[in-house]
Design a protein around this motif. Structure first.
Motif, PDB file in Angstrom:
ATOM      1  N   LYS A   9      48.161  44.577  30.896  1.00 46.16           N
ATOM      2  CA  LYS A   9      48.596  43.340  31.537  1.00 46.16           C
ATOM      3  C   LYS A   9      49.303  43.650  32.858  1.00 46.16           C
ATOM      4  CE  LYS A   9      49.509  38.802  31.491  1.00 46.16           C
ATOM      5  NZ  LYS A   9      48.445  37.779  31.629  1.00 46.16           N
ATOM      6  N   GLY A  42      42.312  34.190  48.114  1.00 42.59           N
ATOM      7  CA  GLY A  42      41.471  33.679  47.050  1.00 42.59           C
ATOM      8  C   GLY A  42      40.943  34.784  46.154  1.00 42.59           C
ATOM      9  N   PHE A  90      41.066  40.273  37.973  1.00 45.31           N
ATOM     10  CA  PHE A  90      40.493  39.441  36.921  1.00 45.31           C
ATOM     11  C   PHE A  90      39.083  39.891  36.601  1.00 45.31           C
ATOM     12  CE2 PHE A  90      43.640  36.266  36.197  1.00 45.31           C
ATOM     13  CZ  PHE A  90      44.324  36.126  37.397  1.00 45.31           C
ATOM     14  N   THR A  97      24.454  33.987  36.355  1.00 50.08           N
ATOM     15  CA  THR A  97      25.209  34.201  37.586  1.00 50.08           C
ATOM     16  C   THR A  97      25.880  32.920  38.085  1.00 50.08           C
ATOM     17  OG1 THR A  97      23.220  33.808  38.894  1.00 50.08           O
ATOM     18  CG2 THR A  97      23.715  36.086  38.324  1.00 50.08           C
ATOM     19  N   GLU A 100      29.335  28.758  34.015  1.00 50.44           N
ATOM     20  CA  GLU A 100      30.789  28.756  33.873  1.00 50.44           C
ATOM     21  C   GLU A 100      31.289  30.184  33.708  1.00 50.44           C
ATOM     22  OE1 GLU A 100      32.182  26.749  30.421  1.00 50.44           O
ATOM     23  OE2 GLU A 100      34.282  27.294  30.748  1.00 50.44           O
ATOM     24  N   PHE A 103      37.269  33.713  32.395  1.00 46.02           N
ATOM     25  CA  PHE A 103      38.141  34.736  32.955  1.00 46.02           C
ATOM     26  C   PHE A 103      39.070  35.319  31.901  1.00 46.02           C
ATOM     27  CE2 PHE A 103      37.491  34.590  37.534  1.00 46.02           C
ATOM     28  CZ  PHE A 103      36.808  33.393  37.698  1.00 46.02           C
ATOM     29  N   GLY A 104      39.382  36.601  32.083  1.00 44.23           N
ATOM     30  CA  GLY A 104      40.439  37.219  31.295  1.00 44.23           C
ATOM     31  C   GLY A 104      41.800  36.828  31.849  1.00 44.23           C
ATOM     32  N   PRO A 105      42.880  37.295  31.189  1.00 39.81           N
ATOM     33  CA  PRO A 105      44.228  36.918  31.604  1.00 39.81           C
ATOM     34  C   PRO A 105      44.731  37.660  32.833  1.00 39.81           C
ATOM     35  CG  PRO A 105      44.325  38.379  29.732  1.00 39.81           C
ATOM     36  CD  PRO A 105      42.881  38.084  29.953  1.00 39.81           C
TER      37      PRO A 105
ATOM     38  N   GLN B   9      45.955  23.468  51.643  1.00 38.40           N
ATOM     39  CA  GLN B   9      46.224  24.749  50.996  1.00 38.40           C
ATOM     40  C   GLN B   9      47.379  24.609  50.010  1.00 38.40           C
ATOM     41  OE1 GLN B   9      46.806  27.874  53.830  1.00 38.40           O
ATOM     42  NE2 GLN B   9      46.804  29.490  52.308  1.00 38.40           N
ATOM     43  N   GLN B  33      31.641  23.933  40.811  1.00 36.79           N
ATOM     44  CA  GLN B  33      32.569  23.956  39.682  1.00 36.79           C
ATOM     45  C   GLN B  33      33.998  23.843  40.202  1.00 36.79           C
ATOM     46  OE1 GLN B  33      31.752  27.600  37.530  1.00 36.79           O
ATOM     47  NE2 GLN B  33      29.570  27.176  37.441  1.00 36.79           N
ATOM     48  N   TYR B  35      37.951  24.732  38.936  1.00 38.79           N
ATOM     49  CA  TYR B  35      38.775  25.470  37.988  1.00 38.79           C
ATOM     50  C   TYR B  35      40.245  25.155  38.253  1.00 38.79           C
ATOM     51  CZ  TYR B  35      34.727  28.487  37.001  1.00 38.79           C
ATOM     52  OH  TYR B  35      33.492  28.968  36.632  1.00 38.79           O
ATOM     53  N   GLN B  37      44.013  27.091  37.594  1.00 47.91           N
ATOM     54  CA  GLN B  37      44.663  28.343  37.216  1.00 47.91           C
ATOM     55  C   GLN B  37      46.158  28.131  37.144  1.00 47.91           C
ATOM     56  OE1 GLN B  37      44.130  31.556  40.004  1.00 47.91           O
ATOM     57  NE2 GLN B  37      44.730  33.106  38.542  1.00 47.91           N
ATOM     58  N   GLY B  40      50.130  33.329  35.904  1.00 49.10           N
ATOM     59  CA  GLY B  40      50.011  34.385  34.912  1.00 49.10           C
ATOM     60  C   GLY B  40      48.757  34.317  34.067  1.00 49.10           C
ATOM     61  N   GLU B  41      47.849  33.417  34.391  1.00 49.15           N
ATOM     62  CA  GLU B  41      46.631  33.270  33.604  1.00 49.15           C
ATOM     63  C   GLU B  41      45.399  33.280  34.508  1.00 49.15           C
ATOM     64  OE1 GLU B  41      48.814  30.384  30.290  1.00 49.15           O
ATOM     65  OE2 GLU B  41      46.863  29.825  31.137  1.00 49.15           O
ATOM     66  N   GLY B  42      44.226  33.399  33.887  1.00 46.08           N
ATOM     67  CA  GLY B  42      42.986  33.324  34.635  1.00 46.08           C
ATOM     68  C   GLY B  42      42.552  31.889  34.828  1.00 46.08           C
ATOM     69  N   PRO B  43      41.675  31.628  35.798  1.00 41.04           N
ATOM     70  CA  PRO B  43      41.164  30.269  36.008  1.00 41.04           C
ATOM     71  C   PRO B  43      40.392  29.773  34.791  1.00 41.04           C
ATOM     72  CG  PRO B  43      40.692  31.688  37.890  1.00 41.04           C
ATOM     73  CD  PRO B  43      41.163  32.573  36.787  1.00 41.04           C
ATOM     74  N   LEU B  45      37.672  26.586  33.631  1.00 46.03           N
ATOM     75  CA  LEU B  45      36.776  25.552  34.149  1.00 46.03           C
ATOM     76  C   LEU B  45      37.231  24.160  33.743  1.00 46.03           C
ATOM     77  CD1 LEU B  45      34.017  25.031  35.612  1.00 46.03           C
ATOM     78  CD2 LEU B  45      33.035  24.855  33.314  1.00 46.03           C
ATOM     79  N   LEU B  86      46.959  26.035  40.473  1.00 46.18           N
ATOM     80  CA  LEU B  86      46.063  26.360  41.578  1.00 46.18           C
ATOM     81  C   LEU B  86      44.685  25.810  41.230  1.00 46.18           C
ATOM     82  CD1 LEU B  86      45.402  27.939  44.214  1.00 46.18           C
ATOM     83  CD2 LEU B  86      44.935  29.918  42.748  1.00 46.18           C
ATOM     84  N   LEU B  88      40.787  25.601  42.144  1.00 41.56           N
ATOM     85  CA  LEU B  88      39.752  26.361  42.837  1.00 41.56           C
ATOM     86  C   LEU B  88      38.405  25.661  42.712  1.00 41.56           C
ATOM     87  CD1 LEU B  88      40.724  29.813  41.325  1.00 41.56           C
ATOM     88  CD2 LEU B  88      40.929  29.250  43.738  1.00 41.56           C
ATOM     89  N   LEU B 101      28.996  33.084  41.979  1.00 40.88           N
ATOM     90  CA  LEU B 101      29.586  31.939  42.639  1.00 40.88           C
ATOM     91  C   LEU B 101      30.348  32.329  43.903  1.00 40.88           C
ATOM     92  CD1 LEU B 101      31.111  30.278  39.448  1.00 40.88           C
ATOM     93  CD2 LEU B 101      28.955  29.666  40.571  1.00 40.88           C
ATOM     94  N   PHE B 103      33.718  31.313  45.777  1.00 42.37           N
ATOM     95  CA  PHE B 103      34.977  30.635  45.480  1.00 42.37           C
ATOM     96  C   PHE B 103      35.692  30.238  46.764  1.00 42.37           C
ATOM     97  CE2 PHE B 103      35.979  30.716  40.988  1.00 42.37           C
ATOM     98  CZ  PHE B 103      35.055  31.619  40.483  1.00 42.37           C
ATOM     99  N   GLY B 104      36.328  29.050  46.752  1.00 40.31           N
ATOM    100  CA  GLY B 104      37.263  28.686  47.789  1.00 40.31           C
ATOM    101  C   GLY B 104      38.598  29.383  47.553  1.00 40.31           C
ATOM    102  N   LYS B 105      39.509  29.290  48.529  1.00 36.69           N
ATOM    103  CA  LYS B 105      40.791  29.979  48.414  1.00 36.69           C
ATOM    104  C   LYS B 105      41.794  29.199  47.579  1.00 36.69           C
ATOM    105  CE  LYS B 105      40.294  32.636  52.644  1.00 36.69           C
ATOM    106  NZ  LYS B 105      40.874  32.992  53.975  1.00 36.69           N
TER     107      LYS B 105
END
Lengths: 112, 113
Positions: A9, A42, A90, A97, A100, A103-105, B9, B33, B35, B37, B40-43, B45, B86, B88, B101, B103-105
Motif C-alpha cells: 500500500k 491525471g 494504480f 480495452t 469498464e 482499479f486496485g487501491p 479543474q 465513461q 469515474y 475517485q 486513498g482509493e482507486g477510481p 465507474l 475526483l 474523471l 481508454l 483519461f481526462g485530468k
C-alpha cells in the motif's frame, strides 16, 4: 471476489533501489494496465497487457518493466528508482480495452 | 494524441447547490465513461454513455453525451458532502486502440456542509 489487489500500500525507496509492485485480479480479465497518478497530470498509462504473454508500452514506460506470465498477475518492476518516480500507482483490469476499468487501491511510492 | 479536457479543474460549493462539470475533446469517441475517485482509493465507474445525445441518470447525477460524441457533461443536483471526490472522464477512441481508454485530468469537487 477480491477484485484487483495491489501490494504494498505504501513504499519508501532510496534512489537507485529496485522493487516490484504486485497486482493480481480474480475476475479472469484479459486486459490489465498500470497507471501513475500525479497532481495536475491525471492518470498516465505506463504499460498494458492484452493477455498472458503479451505486454506493450503506454505513454510513460521509461524506468519500468512488466511481465504477464499468468492471466491473474501483472507485476510492475522499477529497475533503478528515481525521485521522478514518486507517485501513486494504480493497477487496473477489464474484459476489453474499452470496457469498464476495475482499479486496485493503489500503491503510494516515495523515492528519496 | 487525443486529449480529453475537463473543466473546471477545482470546484468547491456549499451543500444543496447544483453544479455541472465538463469533458471536452476535438476527437470522436465511441463511448465515454465517468469515474469517481475518493481519497486513498482507486477510481470507480459511475456510468458509461455510448450513443450521441444519450442522457443517463444516477440518483442526483445526470450524465449527457454530446450529439457528436466529442463531449460530455455531469450535472449534480442538490450536492451532498458524500459527492466530494475526483471525477474523471475517460473516452474509448472511435476505431479502437489496444492501449485502452484516454483519461481526462479530472475535476476535484468539494461539497462543504
Amino acid at each position: 471476489n477480491a477484485g484487483v489487489t495491489q501490494t504494498p500500500k505504501f513504499q519508501v525507496l532510496k534512489t537507485g533501489q529496485s522493487m516490484t509492485l504486485q497486482c493480481a485480479q480474480d475476475m479472469n480479465h484479459e486486459y490489465m494496465s498500470w497507471y501513475r497518478q500525479d497532481p495536475g497530470m491525471g492518470l498516465r498509462l505506463i504499460h498494458y497487457s492484452v493477455g498472458a504473454g503479451i505486454t506493450d508500452q503506454g505513454e510513460v514506460p521509461n524506468g519500468y518493466n512488466v511481465s504477464r506470465s499468468t492471466t491473474e498477475d501483472f507485476p510492475l518492476r522499477l529497475l533503478s528508482a528515481a525521485p521522478s518516480q514518486t507517485s501513486v500507482y494504480f493497477c487496473a483490469s477489464s474484459y476489453g480495452t474499452d470496457s469498464e476499468q476495475f482499479f486496485g487501491p493503489g500503491t503510494r511510492l516515495t523515492v528519496l | 494524441t487525443q486529449l480529453l479536457e475537463q473543466s473546471p479543474q477545482f470546484l468547491s460549493i456549499q451543500e444543496g447547490e447544483n453544479l455541472t462539470v465538463y469533458c471536452n475533446s476535438s476527437s470522436v469517441f465511441s463511448s465515454l465513461q465517468w469515474y469517481r475517485q475518493e481519497p486513498g482509493e482507486g477510481p470507480v465507474l459511475l456510468v458509461t454513455v455510448v450513443t450521441g445525445g444519450e442522457v443517463k441518470k444516477l440518483k442526483r447525477l445526470t450524465f449527457q453525451f454530446g450529439d457528436a460524441r466529442k463531449d460530455s457533461s455531469l450535472h449534480i443536483t442538490a450536492a451532498q458532502p458524500g459527492d466530494t471526490g475526483l471525477y474523471l472522464c475517460a473516452g474509448a477512441r472511435a476505431g479502437g486502440g489496444a492501449d485502452g481508454l484516454t483519461f481526462g485530468k479530472g475535476t476535484h469537487l468539494i461539497i462543504q456542509p
